[in-house]
Scaffold this active site. Structure first.
Site, mmCIF file in Angstrom:
data_model
loop_
_atom_site.group_PDB
_atom_site.id
_atom_site.type_symbol
_atom_site.label_atom_id
_atom_site.label_comp_id
_atom_site.label_asym_id
_atom_site.label_seq_id
_atom_site.Cartn_x
_atom_site.Cartn_y
_atom_site.Cartn_z
ATOM 1 N N LYS A 126 0.824 -1.216 0.000
ATOM 2 C CA LYS A 126 0.000 0.000 0.000
ATOM 3 C C LYS A 126 0.857 1.264 0.000
ATOM 4 C CE LYS A 126 -4.173 -2.107 1.702
ATOM 5 N NZ LYS A 126 -4.874 -2.646 2.837
ATOM 6 N N LYS B 283 -6.413 -15.138 -5.702
ATOM 7 C CA LYS B 283 -7.510 -15.404 -4.767
ATOM 8 C C LYS B 283 -8.715 -14.504 -5.079
ATOM 9 C CE LYS B 283 -8.239 -15.585 0.231
ATOM 10 N NZ LYS B 283 -7.703 -15.215 1.524
ATOM 11 N N LYS C 277 -13.173 -9.330 -2.836
ATOM 12 C CA LYS C 277 -14.286 -8.385 -2.997
ATOM 13 C C LYS C 277 -13.798 -7.026 -3.477
ATOM 14 C CE LYS C 277 -14.055 -7.437 1.948
ATOM 15 N NZ LYS C 277 -14.581 -7.762 3.244
#
Length: 335
Positions: free
Chosen positions: A118, A200, A203
């Site tokens: 990040k 994977k 969402k």
């Protein structure tokens, strides 16, 4: 409620209310949690404090926090057998986090994979919360004398930090925390992206065709599975060379509790269209009662409130005992 938890090992886990949950969350975590509730003393938390490490729309955060709790319940997690609560309703998490922050090294947190990823994207404007939230996660776990933490591959590093911090505190101040172990479920599917089956299912994926949400309608599920990436081999096998086909087989195995060989045997002489059609129907049938129960729960906010208040009461009682122990050992005057 009679206390039958005394000799049971403690499990802690939580889900962020930062978006809709996918069948990956359901098959990889929630479905297994249901199996654990008779064997263990389980604390299942909606980790809303973790969600605010990135900016949230307040009304969406409130709605999603209740939705995650409702999904826990709709999936079969029984509030009479487990402690279900909202993280921010238990102040010990935030208080213990500061105490444990003071025993954590900058180097340890800067090595965290998620922070490294990040901070590359966000540079100087990355929030302090994104740097220190693994300490909060450690407190979530340690405050309940947790024995076992169900972890996927992507969370192992966080559990390792929790173990390090627990051991360091114990060494510095004498035994305070249990050092938790990872819980690797006997069955726990790792569900991959429908569009990039080597990744994977997530969402937060930008392509909505890559995941199936627990609340997706039957039509949406059929369309997404029909668009799932397969390959040009054309034969249904369970092999790493065919990750898309393997993923669809994994979904069927996780829902029906069968082996890959049993699924492959059904499709001798059949094609991908048959496999996709059946996978979609298996998912729809599994999710239908969950969706129905979820809608019922969301229309009765009072009942949900009673559940999270009772859970917070129990979580507060347990976590405050450990927080007081931490404060005393550090040398803070008891209040």
């Amino acid at each position: 409620m009679e206390n039958t938890t005394e000799n049971k090992k403690v499990i802690f886990s939580g889900v962020q209310p930062s978006g809709n949950l996918t069948i990956g969350n359901y098959l990889g975590a929630l479905k297994n949690w249901v199996k654990l509730q008779d064997e263990y003393d389980c604390y299942y938390c909606v980790v809303d404090l973790h969600a605010i490490t990135v900016k949230q729309e307040p009304k969406d955060l409130r709605r999603r926090t209740l939705e995650v709790l409702a999904i826990y319940l709709a999936a079969g997690i029984d509030p009479a057998k487990n402690t279900l609560f909202i993280q921010s309703h238990v102040p010990a998490h935030s208080e213990a986090c500061w105490l444990l922050n003071c025993s954590t090294y900058m180097g340890e947190l800067s090595r965290m994979t998620q922070y490294k990823d990040k901070s590359k994207k966000m540079g100087e404007s990355i929030g302090v919360g994104l740097f220190t939230y693994p300490v909060l996660m450690a407190c979530d776990i340690l405050l309940y004398n947790t024995d076992l933490v169900p972890v996927g591959q992507d969370q192992k590093q966080h559990l390792e930090l929790a173990r390090t911090l627990a051991s360091r505190f114990n060494t510095t101040y004498s035994d305070t925390f249990k050092v938790p172990e990872p819980y690797i479920p006997k069955t726990g599917a790792k569900i991959m992206s429908l569009q990039e089956p080597t990744k994977k299912m997530s969402k937060s994926d930008e392509n909505p065709n890559s995941y199936i949400l627990i609340m997706d309608s039957p039509d949406v599920i059929r369309k997404k599975i029909a668009r799932a990436v397969t390959d040009s081999i054309g034969v249904i096998n369970y092999t790493e060379e065919q990750p898309g086909v393997k993923n669809l087989i994994d979904i069927i195995c996780a829902i029906e509790n069968v082996t890959p060989d049993e699924v492959v045997a059904r499709y001798v002489g059949k094609g991908y269209a048959d496999l996709k059609k059946d996978t979609a129907e298996v998912i729809i049938n599994e999710l239908a009662p969950i969706q129905e129960k979820f809608n019922e729960l969301m229309s009765d906010k009072k009942a949900l409130e009673a559940i999270y208040k009772e859970g917070a009461e129990k979580a507060n009682y347990v976590s405050m005992k450990l927080l007081r122990k931490m404060q005393k050992k550090i040398g803070l005057i008891p209040r």
